[in-house]
Design a protein around this motif. Structure first.
Motif, PDB file in Angstrom:
ATOM      1  N   UNK A 127     -70.395  35.935   3.255  1.00  0.00           N
ATOM      2  CA  UNK A 127     -70.312  34.583   3.833  1.00  0.00           C
ATOM      3  C   UNK A 127     -71.084  34.550   5.140  1.00  0.00           C
ATOM      4  N   UNK A 128     -72.270  33.979   5.095  1.00  0.00           N
ATOM      5  CA  UNK A 128     -73.101  33.947   6.308  1.00  0.00           C
ATOM      6  C   UNK A 128     -72.561  32.902   7.275  1.00  0.00           C
ATOM      7  N   UNK A 129     -72.707  33.184   8.566  1.00  0.00           N
ATOM      8  CA  UNK A 129     -72.239  32.191   9.534  1.00  0.00           C
ATOM      9  C   UNK A 129     -73.034  30.892   9.383  1.00  0.00           C
ATOM     10  N   UNK A 130     -72.360  29.778   9.551  1.00  0.00           N
ATOM     11  CA  UNK A 130     -73.113  28.514   9.507  1.00  0.00           C
ATOM     12  C   UNK A 130     -72.399  27.460  10.328  1.00  0.00           C
ATOM     13  N   UNK A 131     -73.180  26.580  10.927  1.00  0.00           N
ATOM     14  CA  UNK A 131     -72.636  25.500  11.747  1.00  0.00           C
ATOM     15  C   UNK A 131     -72.037  24.449  10.802  1.00  0.00           C
TER      16      UNK A 131
END
Ligand SMILES: Cc1ncc(COP(=O)(O)O)c(C=O)c1O
Length: 400
Positions: free
Chosen positions: A2-6
Motif C-alpha cells: 500500500x503506497x502512501x497517497x494523499x
C-alpha cells in the motif's frame, strides 16, 4: 504494497460525470461532424506576430527562468494594466508573471494558509472554477463555497455572509466576468467586496482572466480600479488580481499569466515560487511581452466571439430556452429545458452536440448548462440548425 497517497487525490481527482465524458470521448473519435461546445479552449490561431516573437525569443543557450520573470515582461504587464484599467502599478513590486493563471490560482494559498491556524477557509462562488477550492485544500486549508443564484445575478456578495464565515476565511475569490455563467459586475461590486475583505482582514483575489472577452458595449471593470478610487497611486493592500493571455490572445498553450496587487503578497509569492519552479520559459515570456503590448489582436478576437455569441443567443432565444448571465466571457449559460442538466447534455450528445452540464462546476450549477463558444461562426450556425431540427422533431427532452 500500500503506497502512501494523499487522500485528496482520490477525493478530488475524479470528474463527477465520468459516463458523460466517456461518451463525449467516443464521439470525438468518430469521423462525423461534431459540435463541441464543452471545453473553454478556442481553436482560432494565435496571432502571427506573437508566434514570431516566440521564435525570435529562442536563445542559443536556454537557462532557467527566474520566478520574478523578465523585467520587460513585468513592464509590459504594467503597461497593459495602465491602458486597460487606467491604473498605474509598479512593475517591480506589484507585478508577477506566472505560467498561466491556473497555476497561480492553485499556488496563491500556499503562501496564505497556516494549516494549523484558525482562519484557513477560502470563500468562493458555486458554480465556479474549482481550482479556488483545490489550491486551498492542497495547501491545508478548507473550502467555503457560497451558492450563487440567478436571482442575485450569480454575484458572490461577500458583505452578506455571516460574520463567523468571514472570520474563518483567509482568502476570498471573485471571478467576473464569470466562468461558467458569463455574469459580469460593475465597479461598485468590487468596491463592496474590497471593503468587506479589508474590514475582516481577508485577502481578496479577483480572477480576471476573461477581462478582455466581452461585447463592445460592456467593458468589465477590474478590482484594480476599485483600489484606485482616490487620487494618486492605487491602494493595493490585501488584494491580488489574476490576469491571463490564454483567452485574451489565444495563447492557452503558452501558459502566460500574471498576478498584480499588494506588494507584500507579491513578495510572498516570490519567496514561495522558486521552490516550485513554474516560471514560463523565456521564449514564452518574449511572446507574452508582444501580446500584452498590443490591443488590436484582442479586439479582433473579441469581434469573433461576439459574432458567435450572437448566433447562439439568437438560436436559444428563438427556441424558448432561458439564458442567464452570458454578458461576457465566451460562455453562454442556459436553463436545462425539463430541468435536468445531465439528462439534457446526454440528449444533446445523441445529436452530436456537446455542452457542459452545470453540475460539473459545483452543485450550484445543477439545472443549467454551459456552452463554450469554441466552434467557428459557421460551426455555430450548423449546430444551431441541428439543435432546432432536433427540437422540432421532438427528440430532445423538455420542449413540449
Ligand atoms: C475562471 C478561470 N480562471 C482561470 C483559468 C485558467 O486559465 P489559464 O491558466 O489558461 O490562464 C480558467 C480557464 O479556463 C478559468 O475559466
Amino acid at each position: 504494497m500500500a503506497l502512501p497517497s494523499n487522500p485528496l487525490l482520490s477525493r478530488l481527482g475524479g470528474y463527477p460525470l465520468a459516463a458523460f465524458q466517456d461518451l463525449a470521448r467516443e464521439l470525438r473519435a468518430q469521423p462525423e461532424p461534431l459540435h463541441d461546445f464543452s471545453i473553454g479552449d478556442p481553436v482560432e490561431p494565435t496571432p502571427p506576430f506573437i508566434r514570431a516573437a516566440l521564435v525570435d525569443g529562442i536563445p542559443e543557450t536556454s537557462q532557467y527562468p527566474t520566478a520574478a520573470g523578465l523585467p520587460e515582461l513585468r513592464a509590459a504587464i504594467a503597461g497593459y494594466v495602465a491602458r486597460r484599467f487606467g491604473v498605474v502599478v509598479d512593475p517591480d513590486r506589484e507585478v508577477l508573471p506566472t505560467a498561466g493563471s491556473k497555476e497561480a490560482i492553485f499556488h496563491v494559498p500556499l503562501a496564505l494558509v497556516d494549516p494549523h491556524g484558525e482562519r484557513r477557509a477560502a470563500i468562493w462562488g458555486d458554480p465556479g472554477y474549482l481550482v479556488y477550492e483545490r489550491g486551498q485544500l492542497f495547501a491545508g486549508g478548507t473550502s467555503e463555497p457560497v451558492a450563487l443564484t440567478e436571482e442575485r445575478g450569480w454575484r458572490l456578495e461577500l458583505g452578506e455572509l455571516p460574520t463567523d464565515r468571514l472570520r474563518a476565511a483567509c482568502v476570498a475569490w471573485t471571478n467576473y466576468p464569470h466562468n461558467p455563467t458569463g455574469a459580469t459586475v460593475d465597479l461598485d461590486y468590487h468596491r463592496r467586496a474590497l471593503s468587506t475583505t479589508r474590514e475582516h482582514e481577508i485577502v481578496l483575489c479577483s480572477d480576471e482572466c476573461y477581462a478582455d472577452v466581452h461585447p463592445d458595449s460592456d467593458r468589465p471593470p477590474s478590482l484594480l480600479q476599485a483600489a484606485a478610487d482616490g487620487p494618486g497611486r492605487p491602494d493595493l493592500r490585501g488584494l491580488l488580481v489574476a490576469l491571463s493571455l490564454s483567452k485574451r490572445s489565444g495563447m492557452t498553450g503558452y501558459r502566460c499569466g500574471a498576478l498584480v496587487g499588494d506588494s507584500d503578497l507579491i513578495a510572498a509569492q516570490r519567496i514561495l515560487r522558486p521552490n516550485i519552479g513554474t516560471a514560463s520559459p523565456e521564449p514564452m515570456q518574449r511572446a507574452a511581452v508582444a501580446a500584452w503590448s498590443d490591443d488590436r489582436h484582442a479586439e479582433q478576437r473579441r469581434a469573433l466571439f461576439n459574432a458567435k455569441r450572437e448566433v447562439m443567443l439568437a438560436f436559444l432565444r428563438d427556441a424558448g430556452i432561458r439564458v442567464s448571465g452570458s454578458a461576457a466571457t465566451f460562455y453562454l449559460w442556459f436553463a436545462a429545458p425539463g430541468g435536468d442538466d445531465a439528462a439534457y447534455a446526454q440528449a444533446l450528445l445523441r445529436h452530436r452536440i456537446i455542452a457542459s452540464p452545470g453540475r460539473a462546476f459545483g452543485p450550484g450549477g445543477k439545472g443549467w448548462l454551459r456552452l463554450a463558444l469554441v466552434p467557428s461562426v459557421d460551426g455555430c450556425r450548423d449546430a444551431a440548425a441541428m439543435w432546432a431540427d432536433a427540437i422540432a422533431a421532438g427528440s430532445l427532452p423538455g420542449h413540449d
